[in-house]
Design a protein around this motif. Structure first.
Motif, mmCIF file in Angstrom:
data_model
loop_
_atom_site.group_PDB
_atom_site.id
_atom_site.type_symbol
_atom_site.label_atom_id
_atom_site.label_comp_id
_atom_site.label_asym_id
_atom_site.label_seq_id
_atom_site.Cartn_x
_atom_site.Cartn_y
_atom_site.Cartn_z
ATOM 1 N N LYS A 290 33.929 43.862 45.465
ATOM 2 C CA LYS A 290 34.897 43.012 44.762
ATOM 3 C C LYS A 290 36.322 43.485 45.015
ATOM 4 O O LYS A 290 37.233 42.681 45.224
ATOM 5 N N GLN A 291 36.532 44.795 45.013
ATOM 6 C CA GLN A 291 37.866 45.348 45.254
ATOM 7 C C GLN A 291 38.303 45.077 46.687
ATOM 8 O O GLN A 291 39.441 44.675 46.943
ATOM 9 N N ARG B 235 39.416 41.505 47.124
ATOM 10 C CA ARG B 235 40.765 41.291 46.575
ATOM 11 C C ARG B 235 41.843 41.824 47.497
ATOM 12 O O ARG B 235 42.933 41.263 47.593
#
Length: 67
Positions: free
Chosen positions: A41-42, A45
C-alpha cells in the motif's frame, strides 16, 4: 541584464503545471522495496506525484526562472 541559469538539480526534480503549481515525486522510494519494511500500500502511494508545499514554492521558482 544577463540571463539566469536554471538549477540543473531542480530541473530534474520539479515540473511546473499550467496553473503555476510545482509537481514533485515522493521521497522514500529508493531502497528496500522488496522487503517487508515497506508494505504494498505504501509503495503504491509513492508512485503518484504530488505538489510542492507553498512554503517552498518561492525558493523552487527562483531555481527554475524560465519554466
Amino acid at each position: 541584464m544577463p540571463k539566469l541559469k536554471t538549477h540543473s538539480g531542480a530541473k530534474k526534480r520539479f515540473k511546473m503545471t499550467k496553473n503555476g503549481k510545482i509537481k514533485r515525486s515522493r521521497a522514500y522510494k529508493r531502497h528496500q522495496l522488496g522487503s517487508q519494511i515497506k508494505r504494498q500500500k505504501q509503495k503504491r502511494r509513492l508512485r503518484k506525484a504530488t505538489y510542492a508545499d507553498v512554503t517552498n514554492m518561492k525558493a523552487i521558482k527562483l531555481l527554475l526562472p524560465y519554466k
